[in-house]
Design a protein around this motif. Sequence first.
Motif, mmCIF file in Angstrom:
data_model
loop_
_atom_site.group_PDB
_atom_site.id
_atom_site.type_symbol
_atom_site.label_atom_id
_atom_site.label_comp_id
_atom_site.label_asym_id
_atom_site.label_seq_id
_atom_site.Cartn_x
_atom_site.Cartn_y
_atom_site.Cartn_z
ATOM 1 N N LEU A 125 46.872 34.781 37.244
ATOM 2 C CA LEU A 125 46.499 35.544 38.438
ATOM 3 C C LEU A 125 47.274 35.027 39.638
ATOM 4 O O LEU A 125 47.588 33.840 39.735
ATOM 5 N N ASN A 126 47.547 35.937 40.590
ATOM 6 C CA ASN A 126 48.138 35.500 41.855
ATOM 7 C C ASN A 126 47.037 35.323 42.895
ATOM 8 O O ASN A 126 45.842 35.521 42.615
ATOM 9 N N ARG A 171 38.505 31.719 40.452
ATOM 10 C CA ARG A 171 37.967 33.040 40.768
ATOM 11 C C ARG A 171 37.113 33.572 39.605
ATOM 12 O O ARG A 171 36.138 34.276 39.816
ATOM 13 N N PHE A 172 37.531 33.245 38.363
ATOM 14 C CA PHE A 172 36.823 33.721 37.168
ATOM 15 C C PHE A 172 36.484 32.530 36.279
ATOM 16 O O PHE A 172 37.116 32.297 35.251
ATOM 17 N N PRO A 173 35.456 31.752 36.654
ATOM 18 C CA PRO A 173 35.130 30.543 35.879
ATOM 19 C C PRO A 173 34.588 30.841 34.480
ATOM 20 O O PRO A 173 34.629 29.973 33.609
ATOM 21 N N ASP A 174 34.085 32.051 34.257
ATOM 22 C CA ASP A 174 33.538 32.419 32.949
ATOM 23 C C ASP A 174 34.506 33.254 32.126
ATOM 24 O O ASP A 174 34.115 33.850 31.119
ATOM 25 N N GLY A 175 35.749 33.290 32.541
ATOM 26 C CA GLY A 175 36.740 34.085 31.837
ATOM 27 C C GLY A 175 37.192 35.263 32.676
ATOM 28 O O GLY A 175 36.434 35.812 33.488
ATOM 29 N N ARG A 369 40.875 50.510 32.933
ATOM 30 C CA ARG A 369 41.257 49.460 33.878
ATOM 31 C C ARG A 369 40.100 48.496 34.093
ATOM 32 O O ARG A 369 38.951 48.906 34.240
ATOM 33 N N SER A 370 40.397 47.221 34.131
ATOM 34 C CA SER A 370 39.388 46.213 34.390
ATOM 35 C C SER A 370 38.716 46.469 35.735
ATOM 36 O O SER A 370 39.369 46.771 36.724
ATOM 37 N N HIS A 371 37.398 46.341 35.752
ATOM 38 C CA HIS A 371 36.671 46.463 37.024
ATOM 39 C C HIS A 371 37.039 45.341 37.982
ATOM 40 O O HIS A 371 37.001 45.521 39.210
ATOM 41 N N ASP A 372 37.415 44.182 37.444
ATOM 42 C CA ASP A 372 37.632 42.986 38.263
ATOM 43 C C ASP A 372 39.086 42.774 38.658
ATOM 44 O O ASP A 372 39.362 42.188 39.712
#
Length: 416
Positions: A125-126, A171-175, A369-372
Amino acid sequence: ADDWPLDYATLEPFYEENERMMGISGLAGDPAYPPKQPPMPPVPLGKVGDLLGRGFNDLGWHWWPSDSAVATQAYDGRDRCINLGACLSGCAQGAKATPDITYWPHAMRAGVEVRTHCRVREIALNDAGMASGVYYYDADGDEQFQPAEVVVMACNGVGTPRILLNSKSERFPDGLANSSGLVGRNLMFHPYSMIRGIFPQPLDGHRGPSNCIWSQEFYETDLERGFVRGFTYEINRGMGPVTTALTGMMGGRIPWGQGHHEAFDKLHDRVTGMVAICEDLPEEHNRVTLDPTLKDAHGIPAPKIEYTLSDNSLKMLEYSVDRATEVLQAAGATEVYHQAPIAQGGWHLMGTARMGRDPARSVVNEWGRSHDVRNLFIVDGSIFVTSAGVNPTCTIQALALYVADQMKRRLANLFD
């Protein structure tokens, strides 16, 4: 089970395009399916299709010549099927359609580069929270980084959640793309039963493509059966001599030594039947996680699978065996045997990154598309909301075409 965020009419043109690309053989007019016109005529029924079709007729149950990704005439540079019967081990004619001889040649001529023997570790991720590329190991085992404006995942119901769960960040600690907590959950397989009959006459079942007819008599929910949803019967012609010998010996019907040839002669070209493809329900406790200790050769955590066959599926399997036994006996089988579920089942991997309009209850939106993560797309079986009681490949392919079309239509505001 939840509804999908799109309907059959939305996917219909993409099913049609996929049938054209793959070269599907079939017969229009199936009353159990919406109207369509496969590009080639169906595979001949053969003795098995004719025999079991009469068994279904005697019971007043639906059957139809099955769709097959097997060319019955010369098609797009591939030759027609000549009934070699080695479909599972490879088709020397090129009549059996697989993406490596259908989609890939066209894509590569259009400029697509294929890198084989590579293994993705994680998606990067950027600072803006967009996917910037992937870290992967190449054929030599060296780590590489491939930058990307858009990342499209097609690793199916186990591989996709494995990579997403391994792509952790502040930003996404659970994946990655897992704000819903549903990445890896709702894993669905297809519980299969196999029911075979032994017949007194030769059936010519070892020739030609395995599938010839199917039945969706028991596809829709009928609560009087004791379970919800249903299954498709996929009729298998028969087995070749080696498979007949191996399965006969493993099942105790063909002995070693004395009596071997006599017992083999009673089975060879005289066994046929069907499998029932049962619709698995999405249940959150069936899931894919990362193994805390087991890793692959590159140090990437292995997927850990937790799955329990539901009571609904067990009842459906039992029902499918009973009804198939009736069909085989009506067709003239002198002996019927079965396996439910089959020991080698579970090769259809679905549901672990499901589609939906509600970000709290799904991983990707109604166009993949991913929601996140706005430039992350998924086009494989993991986005299935339900499993359906049919093989999933053509739906995966139709969804891939649909998602690609949505990306193209929305290219101008893809990153908004």
